[in-house]
Motif scaffolding. Sequence first.
Motif, PDB file in Angstrom:
ATOM      1  N   VAL A  39       6.368  -1.145  -1.690  1.00 15.02           N
ATOM      2  CA  VAL A  39       7.156  -2.240  -1.233  1.00 15.02           C
ATOM      3  C   VAL A  39       8.344  -2.385  -2.138  1.00 15.02           C
ATOM      4  CG1 VAL A  39       6.890  -4.848  -1.476  1.00 15.02           C
ATOM      5  CG2 VAL A  39       4.925  -3.466  -1.035  1.00 15.02           C
ATOM      6  N   TRP A  40       8.536  -2.138  -3.431  1.00 12.27           N
ATOM      7  CA  TRP A  40       9.926  -2.145  -3.957  1.00 12.27           C
ATOM      8  C   TRP A  40      10.863  -0.987  -3.552  1.00 12.27           C
ATOM      9  CZ3 TRP A  40      12.312   1.865  -6.926  1.00 12.27           C
ATOM     10  CH2 TRP A  40      13.158   1.326  -7.578  1.00 12.27           C
ATOM     11  N   ASN A  41      10.282   0.133  -3.223  1.00 15.59           N
ATOM     12  CA  ASN A  41      11.036   1.426  -2.453  1.00 15.59           C
ATOM     13  C   ASN A  41      11.557   0.981  -1.330  1.00 15.59           C
ATOM     14  OD1 ASN A  41      12.041   3.705  -3.153  1.00 15.59           O
ATOM     15  ND2 ASN A  41      10.597   4.677  -2.008  1.00 15.59           N
ATOM     16  N   PHE A  42      10.678   0.401  -0.571  1.00 17.96           N
ATOM     17  CA  PHE A  42      11.244   0.325   1.187  1.00 17.96           C
ATOM     18  C   PHE A  42      11.465  -1.070   1.663  1.00 17.96           C
ATOM     19  CE2 PHE A  42       8.536   4.219   0.887  1.00 17.96           C
ATOM     20  CZ  PHE A  42       9.527   5.124   1.314  1.00 17.96           C
ATOM     21  N   GLY A  43      10.965  -2.074   0.799  1.00 15.59           N
ATOM     22  CA  GLY A  43      11.342  -3.521   1.204  1.00 15.59           C
ATOM     23  C   GLY A  43      10.275  -4.477   1.525  1.00 15.59           C
ATOM     24  N   ILE A  44      10.716  -5.594   2.001  1.00 14.47           N
ATOM     25  CA  ILE A  44       9.635  -6.418   2.236  1.00 14.47           C
ATOM     26  C   ILE A  44       8.797  -6.186   3.445  1.00 14.47           C
ATOM     27  CG2 ILE A  44      11.193  -7.766   3.877  1.00 14.47           C
ATOM     28  CD1 ILE A  44       8.512  -9.358   1.420  1.00 14.47           C
ATOM     29  N   TYR A  45       9.455  -5.441   4.558  1.00 14.33           N
ATOM     30  CA  TYR A  45       8.819  -4.848   5.790  1.00 14.33           C
ATOM     31  C   TYR A  45       7.464  -3.876   5.295  1.00 14.33           C
ATOM     32  CZ  TYR A  45       8.069  -3.454  10.560  1.00 14.33           C
ATOM     33  OH  TYR A  45       7.505  -3.240  11.726  1.00 14.33           O
ATOM     34  N   ALA A  46       7.803  -3.163   4.277  1.00 11.66           N
ATOM     35  CA  ALA A  46       6.555  -2.523   3.936  1.00 11.66           C
ATOM     36  C   ALA A  46       5.541  -3.365   3.458  1.00 11.66           C
ATOM     37  CB  ALA A  46       6.982  -1.664   2.511  1.00 11.66           C
ATOM     38  N   LEU A  47       5.803  -4.475   2.838  1.00 10.47           N
ATOM     39  CA  LEU A  47       4.633  -5.380   2.497  1.00 10.47           C
ATOM     40  C   LEU A  47       4.185  -6.071   3.649  1.00 10.47           C
ATOM     41  CD1 LEU A  47       3.060  -7.213   0.270  1.00 10.47           C
ATOM     42  CD2 LEU A  47       5.084  -8.719   0.530  1.00 10.47           C
ATOM     43  N   ALA A  48       4.812  -6.215   4.875  1.00 13.77           N
ATOM     44  CA  ALA A  48       4.454  -6.951   5.902  1.00 13.77           C
ATOM     45  C   ALA A  48       3.445  -5.944   6.473  1.00 13.77           C
ATOM     46  CB  ALA A  48       5.249  -7.190   6.939  1.00 13.77           C
ATOM     47  N   ASN A  89      -0.447   4.755   4.288  1.00 10.04           N
ATOM     48  CA  ASN A  89      -0.173   5.998   4.989  1.00 10.04           C
ATOM     49  C   ASN A  89       0.760   5.629   6.423  1.00 10.04           C
ATOM     50  OD1 ASN A  89      -1.717   8.627   4.171  1.00 10.04           O
ATOM     51  ND2 ASN A  89      -3.100   7.033   3.651  1.00 10.04           N
ATOM     52  N   MET A  90       1.368   4.630   6.321  1.00  5.43           N
ATOM     53  CA  MET A  90       2.182   4.200   7.319  1.00  5.43           C
ATOM     54  C   MET A  90       3.528   4.543   7.178  1.00  5.43           C
ATOM     55  SD  MET A  90       0.490   3.350   9.846  1.00  5.43           S
ATOM     56  CE  MET A  90       1.518   2.692  11.321  1.00  5.43           C
ATOM     57  N   PRO A  91       4.502   4.952   7.894  1.00  2.00           N
ATOM     58  CA  PRO A  91       6.093   4.843   7.693  1.00  2.00           C
ATOM     59  C   PRO A  91       6.394   3.288   7.482  1.00  2.00           C
ATOM     60  CG  PRO A  91       5.495   6.692   9.495  1.00  2.00           C
ATOM     61  CD  PRO A  91       4.281   5.741   9.015  1.00  2.00           C
ATOM     62  N   PRO A  92       7.408   3.369   6.896  1.00  6.37           N
ATOM     63  CA  PRO A  92       7.938   1.801   6.574  1.00  6.37           C
ATOM     64  C   PRO A  92       8.547   1.386   7.702  1.00  6.37           C
ATOM     65  CG  PRO A  92       9.323   3.388   5.391  1.00  6.37           C
ATOM     66  CD  PRO A  92       8.259   4.284   5.802  1.00  6.37           C
ATOM     67  N   ILE A 177       4.616   4.521   3.112  1.00  5.44           N
ATOM     68  CA  ILE A 177       4.586   3.449   2.064  1.00  5.44           C
ATOM     69  C   ILE A 177       4.240   3.867   0.770  1.00  5.44           C
ATOM     70  CG2 ILE A 177       3.972   1.061   1.779  1.00  5.44           C
ATOM     71  CD1 ILE A 177       4.488   0.623   4.683  1.00  5.44           C
ATOM     72  N   GLY A 178       2.952   4.408   0.855  1.00  3.96           N
ATOM     73  CA  GLY A 178       2.187   4.644  -0.590  1.00  3.96           C
ATOM     74  C   GLY A 178       2.073   6.005  -1.192  1.00  3.96           C
TER      75      GLY A 178
END
Length: 316
Positions: A39-48, A89-92, A177-178
Amino acid sequence: MSENQFKISASPHIRSKSTTEGIMQLVTIALFPAAAFGVWNFGIYALAMLVTTTAAAVATEYIYQKLMHKPVTVRDFSAVVTGLLLGMNMPPTAPLWMGALGSVFGILIVKQLFGGLGQNFMNPALGARCFLLISFTGPMTRFVYDGVTGATPLAQLKAGEAVNSMEMLIGRIPGTIGETSVIAIIIGAIFLILTGVIDLRIPGTYILTFVIFVGIFGQFTEAKAGLFDPQYITAQLCGGGLMLGAWFMATDYVSSPITKKGQYVYGILLGVLTGLFRLFGGSAEGVSYAIIISNLFVPLIEKATLPKPFGKGGEK
């Protein structure tokens, strides 16, 4: 002699205070460092994306069990772990609906239709990811980092280009993401080892076999790596989903062998398949396919490595 020495009880004779819910909660905690870094690396969309895949997994399990009039088991956290692993395991940049679809496939098709927890023949999160890779190859292999679309370090390595192993170790690279931060993944893995959830047999054998394989055969790839080239081996270990897969998915209780010898055989098979896919396959990655193919061999591995009983029909 005391009569207490002759007490007879039904199996199982060895019991543990560990519960499915407790183990799954520990796995969820162990995944937190890698998920938080993503989430820190890719932003809020990764959290979503993580929230979407997890919520979809839990909802799918709840709705299916309600409709089928089965006991609702969402409180055991197994659906949470499946959804979280899929999200990691999903692309951000993948659409949120795609992550939700993957969770539905993993829970409904791979897990519930085969009898639920304990009956699935492969890891549900990886089954879902491979389904998405086959169905939506473009979005699932498109990686953006700092606003720039580009190849992952593994793809660069496969093409014979130089990569920065330190950046790969920290995680400041494109990827799912992870999977990017090896440090964050290892922190979670150490937690699982210390709490007794996993041991080193499967991940240790997997990683060691992979190192030996790429150390020997890396020289025959586009990278033209020397025999056991340290930089090449380090980059292979830090790139892609190897660490996430070795510590968190290959060790899945349901889809991995229960015998000690079988776990070593399983780890060797994982290492060889991952090396084959990465070095000589069409894609730079291969962990997901290596694990689910190895999952299919688990019944055969267990049959071959199951200890024979002493006595009639067994070893003399």
